[in-house]
Design an enzyme around this catalytic site. Structure first.
Site, PDB file in Angstrom:
ATOM      1  N   THR A  61      36.465 -24.232 -39.091  1.00  0.00           N
ATOM      2  CA  THR A  61      36.522 -25.054 -37.880  1.00  0.00           C
ATOM      3  C   THR A  61      37.801 -25.867 -37.961  1.00  0.00           C
ATOM      4  OG1 THR A  61      34.125 -25.226 -37.883  1.00  0.00           O
ATOM      5  CG2 THR A  61      35.324 -26.804 -36.521  1.00  0.00           C
ATOM      6  N   LYS A  97      33.443 -23.953 -29.824  1.00  0.00           N
ATOM      7  CA  LYS A  97      32.736 -24.637 -30.916  1.00  0.00           C
ATOM      8  C   LYS A  97      32.776 -26.164 -30.738  1.00  0.00           C
ATOM      9  CE  LYS A  97      31.675 -25.617 -35.383  1.00  0.00           C
ATOM     10  NZ  LYS A  97      30.648 -25.192 -36.274  1.00  0.00           N
ATOM     11  N   LYS A 131      33.734 -34.756 -38.221  1.00  0.00           N
ATOM     12  CA  LYS A 131      34.927 -33.894 -38.159  1.00  0.00           C
ATOM     13  C   LYS A 131      35.013 -33.198 -36.799  1.00  0.00           C
ATOM     14  CE  LYS A 131      36.802 -29.554 -39.803  1.00  0.00           C
ATOM     15  NZ  LYS A 131      36.715 -28.394 -40.671  1.00  0.00           N
TER      16      LYS A 131
HETATM   17  P1  NAD Z   1      33.949 -26.287 -48.638  1.00  0.00           P
HETATM   18  O1  NAD Z   1      34.789 -27.492 -48.918  1.00  0.00           O
HETATM   19  O2  NAD Z   1      32.707 -26.064 -49.397  1.00  0.00           O
HETATM   20  O3  NAD Z   1      34.868 -24.957 -48.845  1.00  0.00           O
HETATM   21  C1  NAD Z   1      36.238 -24.878 -48.587  1.00  0.00           C
HETATM   22  C2  NAD Z   1      36.881 -24.119 -49.744  1.00  0.00           C
HETATM   23  O4  NAD Z   1      38.274 -23.935 -49.475  1.00  0.00           O
HETATM   24  C3  NAD Z   1      36.782 -24.878 -51.072  1.00  0.00           C
HETATM   25  O5  NAD Z   1      36.157 -24.062 -52.047  1.00  0.00           O
HETATM   26  C4  NAD Z   1      38.240 -25.181 -51.427  1.00  0.00           C
HETATM   27  O6  NAD Z   1      38.487 -25.157 -52.822  1.00  0.00           O
HETATM   28  C5  NAD Z   1      38.948 -24.048 -50.725  1.00  0.00           C
HETATM   29  N1  NAD Z   1      40.363 -24.304 -50.497  1.00  0.00           N
HETATM   30  C6  NAD Z   1      40.956 -25.474 -50.117  1.00  0.00           C
HETATM   31  N2  NAD Z   1      42.279 -25.292 -49.998  1.00  0.00           N
HETATM   32  C7  NAD Z   1      42.538 -23.992 -50.310  1.00  0.00           C
HETATM   33  C8  NAD Z   1      43.707 -23.213 -50.368  1.00  0.00           C
HETATM   34  N3  NAD Z   1      44.904 -23.721 -50.088  1.00  0.00           N
HETATM   35  N4  NAD Z   1      43.590 -21.913 -50.721  1.00  0.00           N
HETATM   36  C9  NAD Z   1      42.377 -21.379 -51.011  1.00  0.00           C
HETATM   37  N5  NAD Z   1      41.219 -22.072 -50.982  1.00  0.00           N
HETATM   38  C10 NAD Z   1      41.307 -23.367 -50.623  1.00  0.00           C
HETATM   39  O7  NAD Z   1      33.689 -26.288 -47.080  1.00  0.00           O
HETATM   40  P2  NAD Z   1      32.593 -25.409 -46.274  1.00  0.00           P
HETATM   41  O8  NAD Z   1      31.374 -26.208 -46.086  1.00  0.00           O
HETATM   42  O9  NAD Z   1      32.538 -24.048 -46.875  1.00  0.00           O
HETATM   43  O10 NAD Z   1      33.305 -25.334 -44.832  1.00  0.00           O
HETATM   44  C11 NAD Z   1      34.383 -24.434 -44.572  1.00  0.00           C
HETATM   45  C12 NAD Z   1      34.696 -24.496 -43.087  1.00  0.00           C
HETATM   46  O11 NAD Z   1      33.530 -24.132 -42.348  1.00  0.00           O
HETATM   47  C13 NAD Z   1      35.120 -25.872 -42.586  1.00  0.00           C
HETATM   48  O12 NAD Z   1      36.159 -25.709 -41.659  1.00  0.00           O
HETATM   49  C14 NAD Z   1      33.858 -26.417 -41.940  1.00  0.00           C
HETATM   50  O13 NAD Z   1      34.137 -27.342 -40.914  1.00  0.00           O
HETATM   51  C15 NAD Z   1      33.240 -25.138 -41.398  1.00  0.00           C
HETATM   52  N6  NAD Z   1      31.781 -25.202 -41.204  1.00  0.00           N
HETATM   53  C16 NAD Z   1      30.978 -25.685 -42.199  1.00  0.00           C
HETATM   54  C17 NAD Z   1      29.596 -25.732 -41.997  1.00  0.00           C
HETATM   55  C18 NAD Z   1      28.675 -26.258 -43.075  1.00  0.00           C
HETATM   56  O14 NAD Z   1      27.491 -26.474 -42.771  1.00  0.00           O
HETATM   57  N7  NAD Z   1      29.126 -26.450 -44.309  1.00  0.00           N
HETATM   58  C19 NAD Z   1      29.055 -25.273 -40.801  1.00  0.00           C
HETATM   59  C20 NAD Z   1      29.887 -24.744 -39.823  1.00  0.00           C
HETATM   60  C21 NAD Z   1      31.268 -24.719 -40.050  1.00  0.00           C
END
Ligand code: NAD
Length: 290
Positions: free
Chosen positions: A87, A162, A237
């Site tokens: 997102t 979204k 966010k």
């Molecule tokens: P998270 O923080 O658990 O995962 C993100 C991952 O990206 C981490 O493991 C981090 O180490 C990695 N990362 C950061 N910088 C990086 C880079 N330069 N190269 C490679 N990896 C890198 O977050 P999440 O909960 O998995 O969410 C991911 C996305 O999904 C976000 O944009 C969030 O808004 C969206 N989202 C999350 C949810 C939820 O319920 N968690 C629901 C819908 C959407």
């Protein structure tokens, strides 16, 4: 089809695992040292992207997406698809799509709803922006990682859908919670509130499917002491992204702004961080008008 998966966090990890379980060759990269069953680790995002037919990104925000896109796009083969499921702000989604197009790649912005449960169970909903050929190429992957993919339009349309949806969700959750708190003070039982509103014109997903009052309606995070679910900081966010977009296109969104202000207070100054976004109800419950 060879897949690269960049960003193996709470969402990306189980999504990549589902693709590997379905028999795809998945190479993964994350800056944290994570290992996912069935996913071959790569030393960098660019290395993972080399030779992949589809590169999926699932990253925290638009700034990181832009940085990762800058690394993977030059490494990708012509005609491959860059599929971002994070997102992010609409501008970043469009900027990455332009960069991919200039490099002869297809691209999609495909944020999800469904949370970690949906990612693990393969039941996410994808809201997708990008060209029809790109959507057609990614469709088999959406079918494994999710239960529904809606093609919303050109680049940025997925992120737009979204943030509009989540702006409605934030606003209706606050309205539902403040109404419950008012009903409490008026001496109305929560069961009566639920029974009336869930079948009257005040109904919404927040009331009917995700009721913020414990012990009332279907099971929800309220019944698990407001353990997320969908954490308040993630709602914050998304509300921030919706106001950023509203400013960019001069849209008047006063309720979205009010919801953003309230969730910001809740997360930053009160005890909302780490709690489900429906924990607005105990917040209102404790307060008076002052
Ligand atoms: P998270 O923080 O658990 O995962 C993100 C991952 O990206 C981490 O493991 C981090 O180490 C990695 N990362 C950061 N910088 C990086 C880079 N330069 N190269 C490679 N990896 C890198 O977050 P999440 O909960 O998995 O969410 C991911 C996305 O999904 C976000 O944009 C969030 O808004 C969206 N989202 C999350 C949810 C939820 O319920 N968690 C629901 C819908 C959407």
């Amino acid at each position: 089809m060879k897949i690269a998966f960049i960003g193996l966090g709470n969402m990306g990890g189980p999504m990549a695992a589902n693709l590997a379980n379905a028999g795809y060759a998945v190479t993964g990269f994350d800056t944290q040292n994570v290992s996912i069953d069935g996913v071959t680790p790569a030393a960098s995002a660019a290395e993972a992207a080399k030779g992949a037919d589809v590169v999926i990104t699932m990253l925290p925000n638009g700034q990181i997406l832009r940085a990762v896109a800058g690394e993977v796009i030059p490494a990708m083969q012509k005609g491959a698809v860059l599929l971002d499921c994070s997102t992010v702000d609409v501008d970043s989604a469009r900027a990455v799509a332009d960069q991919a197009k200039a490099a002869g790649l297809l691209s999609l912005d495909a944020p999800v709803s469904g949370g970690v449960g949906g990612a693990t169970g393969g039941t996410l909903t994808f809201m997708v922006g990008g060209s029809k050929p790109a959507f057609a190429k990614a469709r088999p992957l959406f079918e494994i990682m999710g239960q529904k993919a809606v093609h919303c339009g050109e680049a940025g349309a997925g992120q737009s859908a979204k943030i509009c949806n989540n702006m409605i969700l934030g606003v209706t959750m606050i309205a539902t919670c403040e109404a419950f708190a008012l009903a409490d003070k008026l001496g109305l039982s929560r069961e009566a509130m639920f029974d009336v509103v869930s079948t009257s014109s005040g109904y919404s997903w927040s009331m009917n499917a995700y009721c913020p009052a414990p012990g009332v309606g279907p099971e929800s995070p309220a019944d698990r002491d407001y353990k997320p679910g969908f954490a308040s900081e993630l709602m914050l966010k998304d509300l921030g992204l919706s106001q950023m977009a509203a400013e960019a296109v001069d849209a008047d969104t006063p309720m979205g702004q009010a919801a953003l202000d309230l969730y910001r207070r809740f997360v930053e100054d009160e005890d909302g961080k780490g709690k489900d976004f429906s924990a607005m109800l105990p917040r209102f419950e404790k307060r008076g008008r002052g």
